[in-house]
Design an enzyme around this catalytic site. Sequence first.
Site, short mmCIF file in Angstrom:
data_model
loop_
_atom_site.label_atom_id
_atom_site.label_comp_id
_atom_site.label_asym_id
_atom_site.label_seq_id
_atom_site.Cartn_x
_atom_site.Cartn_y
_atom_site.Cartn_z
N ARG A 137 0.81 -1.21 0.00
CA ARG A 137 0.00 0.00 0.00
C ARG A 137 0.85 1.26 0.00
NH1 ARG A 137 -2.97 -3.40 3.74
NH2 ARG A 137 -4.73 -4.31 2.62
N VAL A 138 2.16 1.12 0.16
CA VAL A 138 3.04 2.28 0.04
C VAL A 138 3.44 2.47 -1.41
CG1 VAL A 138 5.28 3.23 0.73
CG2 VAL A 138 3.86 2.04 2.40
#
Length: 583
Positions: A443-444
Amino acid sequence: MADKIQKAYLYAKEAPSKEQFSRFQAFVHEKYGEDVVLEFRESEDFEGGFALRCGAEAYDWSNAGLLKQFKAGITHISETRDKDDIIPLIRDSLKSWTPAAMAEEVGTVRTVGDGIVNVEGLRGVTYGEILLFDEGIRGMALDLRPDATGCILFDDDGAVRAGSHVSRTGKTAGIPAGECYLGRVVNALGVPVDGLGPIATNEYRAIESPAPGIIDRQPVNKPLETGILAIDSMFPIGRGQRELIIGDRQTGKTAIAVDTILNQKGKGVVCIYVAIGQKSSLVSRLVETLRKNDAMDYTVVVNAPASDTAALQYIAPYAGCALGEYFMNRGQDVLIVYDDLSKHAVAYRSISLLLERAPGREAYPGDVFYLHSRLLERSAHLSNEKGGGSMTALPIVETLEGDVSAYIPTNIISITDGQIFLESDLFLSGQRPAINVGLSVSRVGGDAQTKAMKKSAGSIRIDLAQYREMEVFTQFTTDMDEATKNQIRYGNGIMEMLKQPQSKPYSQHEEVILLVASQYTKFKKVPEKRLREYINGLLEYFDENERDLQIRIDSLGIVSPEDRDEITRNVDKYTEEFIGGGD
């Protein structure tokens, strides 16, 4: 309201004289009332003096108790005065010191079994406080009830009996911390188990501490390179991120974590590996691998093997996290691996059931989500005002037949910032690491990649997804057009490129070279059977002929158009030689 005290007990090795007994009786009547009856009991535990117990309060005037009092006084002096003044103050204290009638809150063991103790009488005990039992056995208060306290034991419960005395320490569970822990293997209490001698440190950290607040954090934007091409190119991990490694048993989860630790050599990252419920033989082999690759110089191994009690397995990840916070708060970058949290949840479930807490789904207690959320939330990239340190977590979770929708996996997936899913079918087919591109995510994302990696990775993830979809359909037919054949051939090449030997992480320049080469048309001309030979040879060719290019990529983290052209020229040259020199 406290229960009315009926009796008080005087303990000593030898019976007191009438005069001594009268003085003790007068003390009891003055402090607890005239109705309290004093009774003498002979005990070998209190040598050189007496001990008095009235309800939940105890007074120890034996040799050991007086020494404890004096030590407490000296410790207070050393903590509150300058070092230059300590010696005269200690000398004065020795001359003027007299024992005081200090009452300790003491409980009594009601029941004991399976490492769980029920204690009555400790009305002022706090959650997580360390308790001392007879024979020096240590425990921790974990269940506070109106009539009793549930406690887990860190040591063998063989010496604890019903009726044994329990005293409070006023301290929460903690672990020693310091630079001297690097290179060592310790248990969940911070005690070395590697046979290399004791660890001397004055630092002490509570195993439970609040996670950093939002104001104390900064965005996760610095890459933590794993050295694994499939992860760094498609699911990059940033410093301060929590990336879950999930998959069935024996699919290479620990191998990914170990390779990531090996790749931190020379990068200033402190690594902590927490083994929970693992076989001691497996942990020994892992430590040997780290030592062989000089990785133990910057690594701490916290081992709570399957032979340890559920209590030690329960506190192990929190102890490892406390060690990590020590380094993070000093401005350093930390990588911590929890292997694995499935066994941690099972240990906590065992403790909870023995404490007679209400079971919920799959017999886990209702607070099992909080068990892991309060642990993983402590990973962060601290703000510059707080030193700028970071702690990156790689929790590992084991699934059953690939079921990621089970209770514990879904809990931890919702806490973490992405997951790397390892698939059994891929592993058995020879794809190592067996990463499922469709179910894995970070998710980064690109924020945790260098410009060199971001530019070189291109559309590799989309290309792989298309290849996997096309591969399914082509299993049922041999009649394919040329474009489909090229797509399949290209996908096979990418899958072969993503295969990586264990304990051989790639450097950044090697990953960039392979990614650029994979997007180049010459790469598709290599026969599939010789792809592995081609990839190894290509890296050796660049290592021999393009050292300046490699140093530039590693130091700057960028690939200029000129560098990209130089890579493609060398790929072109090597490929022609490779194909021309083939059979």
